[in-house]
Design a protein around this motif. Structure first.
Motif, PDB file in Angstrom:
ATOM      1  N   ASN A   1      -5.529  11.634 -15.407  1.00  9.13           N
ATOM      2  CA  ASN A   1      -4.827  10.998 -16.521  1.00  9.13           C
ATOM      3  C   ASN A   1      -3.390  10.632 -16.165  1.00  9.13           C
ATOM      4  O   ASN A   1      -2.920   9.535 -16.474  1.00  9.13           O
ATOM      5  CB  ASN A   1      -4.842  11.899 -17.759  1.00  9.13           C
ATOM      6  N   GLU A   2      -2.687  11.558 -15.503  1.00  7.87           N
ATOM      7  CA  GLU A   2      -1.285  11.339 -15.140  1.00  7.87           C
ATOM      8  C   GLU A   2      -1.150  10.210 -14.117  1.00  7.87           C
ATOM      9  O   GLU A   2      -0.299   9.327 -14.257  1.00  7.87           O
ATOM     10  CB  GLU A   2      -0.690  12.639 -14.586  1.00  7.87           C
ATOM     11  N   VAL A   3      -1.986  10.230 -13.092  1.00 10.66           N
ATOM     12  CA  VAL A   3      -1.930   9.203 -12.051  1.00 10.66           C
ATOM     13  C   VAL A   3      -2.264   7.834 -12.636  1.00 10.66           C
ATOM     14  O   VAL A   3      -1.569   6.847 -12.386  1.00 10.66           O
ATOM     15  CB  VAL A   3      -2.866   9.557 -10.871  1.00 10.66           C
ATOM     16  N   ARG A   4      -3.336   7.759 -13.414  1.00  8.00           N
ATOM     17  CA  ARG A   4      -3.727   6.477 -14.010  1.00  8.00           C
ATOM     18  C   ARG A   4      -2.581   5.920 -14.869  1.00  8.00           C
ATOM     19  O   ARG A   4      -2.217   4.753 -14.759  1.00  8.00           O
ATOM     20  CB  ARG A   4      -4.994   6.626 -14.840  1.00  8.00           C
ATOM     21  N   TYR A   5      -2.024   6.751 -15.727  1.00 10.67           N
ATOM     22  CA  TYR A   5      -0.945   6.293 -16.610  1.00 10.67           C
ATOM     23  C   TYR A   5       0.260   5.798 -15.805  1.00 10.67           C
ATOM     24  O   TYR A   5       0.776   4.707 -16.053  1.00 10.67           O
ATOM     25  CB  TYR A   5      -0.527   7.416 -17.565  1.00 10.67           C
TER      26      TYR A   5
ATOM     27  N   VAL B   1       0.614   4.919 -12.543  1.00  8.45           N
ATOM     28  CA  VAL B   1       0.381   3.774 -11.658  1.00  8.45           C
ATOM     29  C   VAL B   1       0.191   2.502 -12.474  1.00  8.45           C
ATOM     30  O   VAL B   1       0.767   1.458 -12.145  1.00  8.45           O
ATOM     31  CB  VAL B   1      -0.809   4.030 -10.710  1.00  8.45           C
ATOM     32  N   GLU B   2      -0.603   2.571 -13.527  1.00 10.80           N
ATOM     33  CA  GLU B   2      -0.832   1.370 -14.339  1.00 10.80           C
ATOM     34  C   GLU B   2       0.451   0.918 -15.040  1.00 10.80           C
ATOM     35  O   GLU B   2       0.712  -0.278 -15.149  1.00 10.80           O
ATOM     36  CB  GLU B   2      -1.946   1.605 -15.357  1.00 10.80           C
ATOM     37  N   THR B   3       1.266   1.859 -15.492  1.00 12.16           N
ATOM     38  CA  THR B   3       2.512   1.522 -16.169  1.00 12.16           C
ATOM     39  C   THR B   3       3.546   0.956 -15.195  1.00 12.16           C
ATOM     40  O   THR B   3       4.153  -0.072 -15.460  1.00 12.16           O
ATOM     41  CB  THR B   3       3.096   2.759 -16.883  1.00 12.16           C
ATOM     42  N   ALA B   4       3.729   1.627 -14.062  1.00 15.88           N
ATOM     43  CA  ALA B   4       4.771   1.217 -13.115  1.00 15.88           C
ATOM     44  C   ALA B   4       4.387  -0.017 -12.308  1.00 15.88           C
ATOM     45  O   ALA B   4       5.210  -0.897 -12.083  1.00 15.88           O
ATOM     46  CB  ALA B   4       5.094   2.370 -12.166  1.00 15.88           C
ATOM     47  N   ALA B   5       3.134  -0.090 -11.865  1.00 18.24           N
ATOM     48  CA  ALA B   5       2.722  -1.182 -10.985  1.00 18.24           C
ATOM     49  C   ALA B   5       2.071  -2.341 -11.737  1.00 18.24           C
ATOM     50  O   ALA B   5       2.001  -3.452 -11.212  1.00 18.24           O
ATOM     51  CB  ALA B   5       1.757  -0.665  -9.918  1.00 18.24           C
ATOM     52  N   GLY B   6       1.567  -2.084 -12.921  1.00 21.18           N
ATOM     53  CA  GLY B   6       0.921  -3.144 -13.683  1.00 21.18           C
ATOM     54  C   GLY B   6      -0.442  -3.532 -13.163  1.00 21.18           C
ATOM     55  O   GLY B   6      -0.945  -4.607 -13.456  1.00 21.18           O
ATOM     56  N   VAL B   7      -1.066  -2.645 -12.403  1.00 16.60           N
ATOM     57  CA  VAL B   7      -2.404  -2.902 -11.858  1.00 16.60           C
ATOM     58  C   VAL B   7      -3.384  -1.914 -12.475  1.00 16.60           C
ATOM     59  O   VAL B   7      -3.051  -0.746 -12.678  1.00 16.60           O
ATOM     60  CB  VAL B   7      -2.398  -2.815 -10.309  1.00 16.60           C
TER      61      VAL B   7
ATOM     62  N   GLU C   1       3.327  11.080  -5.935  1.00 15.15           N
ATOM     63  CA  GLU C   1       4.393  11.589  -6.801  1.00 15.15           C
ATOM     64  C   GLU C   1       3.834  11.990  -8.166  1.00 15.15           C
ATOM     65  O   GLU C   1       4.157  13.046  -8.694  1.00 15.15           O
ATOM     66  CB  GLU C   1       5.479  10.521  -6.967  1.00 15.15           C
ATOM     67  N   ALA C   2       2.974  11.158  -8.732  1.00 15.46           N
ATOM     68  CA  ALA C   2       2.381  11.465 -10.036  1.00 15.46           C
ATOM     69  C   ALA C   2       1.496  12.703  -9.966  1.00 15.46           C
ATOM     70  O   ALA C   2       1.530  13.550 -10.858  1.00 15.46           O
ATOM     71  CB  ALA C   2       1.585  10.267 -10.548  1.00 15.46           C
ATOM     72  N   ALA C   3       0.704  12.824  -8.920  1.00 13.73           N
ATOM     73  CA  ALA C   3      -0.210  13.962  -8.788  1.00 13.73           C
ATOM     74  C   ALA C   3       0.543  15.271  -8.609  1.00 13.73           C
ATOM     75  O   ALA C   3       0.170  16.292  -9.191  1.00 13.73           O
ATOM     76  CB  ALA C   3      -1.162  13.739  -7.617  1.00 13.73           C
ATOM     77  N   THR C   4       1.607  15.264  -7.817  1.00 15.23           N
ATOM     78  CA  THR C   4       2.315  16.512  -7.523  1.00 15.23           C
ATOM     79  C   THR C   4       3.196  16.985  -8.671  1.00 15.23           C
ATOM     80  O   THR C   4       3.691  18.106  -8.625  1.00 15.23           O
ATOM     81  CB  THR C   4       3.158  16.384  -6.235  1.00 15.23           C
ATOM     82  N   THR C   5       3.378  16.165  -9.704  1.00 13.94           N
ATOM     83  CA  THR C   5       4.138  16.629 -10.871  1.00 13.94           C
ATOM     84  C   THR C   5       3.273  17.463 -11.810  1.00 13.94           C
ATOM     85  O   THR C   5       3.805  18.101 -12.707  1.00 13.94           O
ATOM     86  CB  THR C   5       4.753  15.443 -11.658  1.00 13.94           C
ATOM     87  N   CYS C   6       1.970  17.465 -11.610  1.00 14.12           N
ATOM     88  CA  CYS C   6       1.067  18.230 -12.468  1.00 14.12           C
ATOM     89  C   CYS C   6       1.152  19.717 -12.139  1.00 14.12           C
ATOM     90  O   CYS C   6       1.167  20.113 -10.965  1.00 14.12           O
ATOM     91  CB  CYS C   6      -0.369  17.737 -12.302  1.00 14.12           C
TER      92      CYS C   6
ATOM     93  N   ASN D   1       0.825  -1.196   0.000  1.00 13.16           N
ATOM     94  CA  ASN D   1       0.000   0.000   0.000  1.00 13.16           C
ATOM     95  C   ASN D   1       0.868   1.259   0.000  1.00 13.16           C
ATOM     96  O   ASN D   1       0.561   2.237  -0.679  1.00 13.16           O
ATOM     97  CB  ASN D   1      -0.933  -0.031   1.220  1.00 13.16           C
ATOM     98  N   GLU D   2       1.962   1.230   0.736  1.00 11.60           N
ATOM     99  CA  GLU D   2       2.851   2.393   0.819  1.00 11.60           C
ATOM    100  C   GLU D   2       3.460   2.739  -0.532  1.00 11.60           C
ATOM    101  O   GLU D   2       3.600   3.900  -0.883  1.00 11.60           O
ATOM    102  CB  GLU D   2       3.967   2.152   1.847  1.00 11.60           C
ATOM    103  N   VAL D   3       3.821   1.722  -1.301  1.00 13.59           N
ATOM    104  CA  VAL D   3       4.387   1.955  -2.625  1.00 13.59           C
ATOM    105  C   VAL D   3       3.338   2.573  -3.548  1.00 13.59           C
ATOM    106  O   VAL D   3       3.610   3.538  -4.264  1.00 13.59           O
ATOM    107  CB  VAL D   3       4.944   0.644  -3.226  1.00 13.59           C
ATOM    108  N   LEU D   4       2.130   2.045  -3.518  1.00  7.48           N
ATOM    109  CA  LEU D   4       1.054   2.588  -4.365  1.00  7.48           C
ATOM    110  C   LEU D   4       0.709   4.024  -3.984  1.00  7.48           C
ATOM    111  O   LEU D   4       0.515   4.866  -4.859  1.00  7.48           O
ATOM    112  CB  LEU D   4      -0.185   1.705  -4.275  1.00  7.48           C
ATOM    113  N   THR D   5       0.639   4.319  -2.680  1.00  5.11           N
ATOM    114  CA  THR D   5       0.297   5.682  -2.264  1.00  5.11           C
ATOM    115  C   THR D   5       1.405   6.659  -2.638  1.00  5.11           C
ATOM    116  O   THR D   5       1.134   7.771  -3.087  1.00  5.11           O
ATOM    117  CB  THR D   5      -0.003   5.771  -0.756  1.00  5.11           C
ATOM    118  N   TYR D   6       2.663   6.243  -2.495  1.00  4.64           N
ATOM    119  CA  TYR D   6       3.761   7.131  -2.857  1.00  4.64           C
ATOM    120  C   TYR D   6       3.779   7.390  -4.364  1.00  4.64           C
ATOM    121  O   TYR D   6       3.955   8.527  -4.804  1.00  4.64           O
ATOM    122  CB  TYR D   6       5.117   6.578  -2.397  1.00  4.64           C
TER     123      TYR D   6
END
Length: 117
Positions: free
Chosen positions: A90-94, A96-102, A24-29, A15-20
């Motif tokens: 859009n950024e978070v979905r891309y 998380v799905e790319t890095a975590a494969g979920v 991280e993805a959200a704050t880059t926007c 869970n910690e990896v997914l939340t981080y």
């Protein structure tokens, strides 16, 4: 915790990896000041330091193997909120799905604070 099965075995993502990753993805926007958390004692919204940004994210696990994300953010004053939130989703979905494969089923963005300057 997410379990991904591969031909060689399985991978567990905490869970910690997914939340981080999400924070991280959200704050880059552009226009996002940071992640927030609401104090349980006084109800005041606090802007989180970069190393604690995962605390502004809630991950829910769905029975079909997907996840749902809830983000609490602070934004710059004067930004177009619908456009900004669409970019964040859009950024978070891309990422998380790319890095975590979920698969991310849905993402809810809560703008808890607008910061001037």
């Amino acid at each position: 915790m997410v379990k991904l099965y591969t031909g060689l075995g399985f991978i567990q993502i905490s869970n910690e990896v997914l939340t981080y990753m999400t924070g991280e993805a959200a704050t880059t926007c552009f226009g996002v000041k940071g992640m927030t958390v609401r104090s349980m004692t006084d109800g005041i919204v606090h802007l989180l330091k970069k190393e604690y940004m995962g605390k502004g994210v809630k991950v829910s696990y769905n029975p079909n193997g997907t996840i749902a994300l809830e983000l609490h953010i602070a934004v710059d004053q004067g930004v177009n909120l619908p456009v900004l939130c669409g970019n964040i989703i859009n950024e978070v979905r891309y990422k998380v799905e790319t890095a975590a494969g979920v698969k991310v089923e849905n993402i809810d963005v809560f703008v808890d604070s607008i910061i001037a300057g």
